[in-house]
Design a protein around this motif. Structure first.
Motif: not given
Length: 295
Positions: A105, A108, A111, A113, A116, A119, A191, A194-195, A198
């Motif tokens: 987290k 993330y 920013s 990478k 992931e 997570s 971001q 990456i999100l 995840m």
């Protein structure tokens, strides 16, 4: 004796280990210690050695099965107090008790990478490094820059290569070394990308793994060119129970605590699965979960 270096709220006597493992299984430990600093960790180990007290270091207890008779000695738990995470550009420095999910987290939020895959892994970075934890095509060996460990009462820094990472193994695990801090090197990323990765990983995990039940994650290591869960399912063992332990129908590579499972229930069921897979496919399954405590 531990009062010399720890405050009273850092020391628990006759502590139920089922409160400190994700399996929710285990008898009482003579001592549970919660050090806050490297100096306190060193002090706890020193006292144990001087007084011939067995000790074992844990994080979140996520890959651990503790005997029903408990642990005669001291459990040193790093999760609660020894869990700082710091970032310098693309390098994350994390104390051994920081959870992989918290570090992912943090990556993330900055920013960064490359982490992931971790997570949704429930363990700490200390335990994760020992067993080279991984998921969804990623492993910690891919992002570890260096690891600060304790070896023979000396603080030593190991490079990635010196850790000798293997599938679910490392020099650290083989030599029973203590992880203190980990340096992770990541790359700059977007971001939103990456999100998204995840979210996708966690969606897959929730759909395919029995996260709603207490377990220690994958009970068995992945055999060469095969999958433990697939073999166990094809051996007809989905839903098989012994006592309160059950082979998950959702993912047969997981043994779950279906109620009041004991350590003995889990081990009997794991051995039963190994025997049946050996009989049907002539493949040896190896347990991934670590077992400690009085026999």
């Amino acid at each position: 004796m531990f009062e010399k270096i720890l405050d009273r709220e850092q020391i628990f006597k006759d502590e139920p280990m089922k409160k400190h493992t994700t399996f929710k299984i285990g008898g009482n430990a003579d001592f549970l210690l919660l050090p806050k600093t490297i100096e306190q960790i060193l002090g706890c180990i020193k006292i144990c050695k001087e007084n011939n007290i067995d000790y074992y270091i844990i994080g979140n207890g996520s890959n651990l099965l503790v005997s029903d008779k408990g642990f005669r000695g001291a459990i040193i738990k790093l999760l609660k107090n020894f869990n700082k995470i710091e970032i310098d550009k693309n390098i994350i420095k994390a104390q051994a008790g920081a959870t992989l999910s918290a570090i992912a987290k943090k990556a993330y939020n900055n920013s960064l990478k490359g982490l992931e895959f971790a997570s949704g892994i429930p363990g700490t970075i200390g335990g994760g490094v020992c067993m080279n934890a991984g998921a969804y095509g990623g492993e910690l060996k891919d992002v570890i820059k260096q690891v600060t460990i304790l070896k023979d009462n000396e603080i030593v820094v190991l490079s990635n290569n010196e850790c000798e990472f293997e599938y679910r193994n490392s020099k650290i695990l083989k030599e029973n070394l203590t992880v203190l801090e980990v340096y992770i090197e990541l790359e700059n990323g977007k971001q939103e990308d990456i999100l998204e990765k995840m979210k996708q990983n966690n969606k897959t995990r929730n759909e395919k793994q029995p996260v709603e039940y207490p377990s220690a994650g994958s009970t068995f290591k992945r055999p060469l060119n095969n999958f433990a869960g697939k073999l166990i399912m094809e051996a007809g063992l989905a839903g098989k129970t012994i006592g309160g332990a059950c082979i998950s129908k959702k993912h047969c590579g997981f043994i779950i605590n279906n109620g009041n499972a004991t350590c003995e229930d889990v081990l009997k069921l794991a051995d039963f699965a190994c025997t049946k897979v050996k009989e049907k496919f002539d493949i040896n399954l190896e347990k991934e979960v670590r077992v400690i405590g009085e026999k």
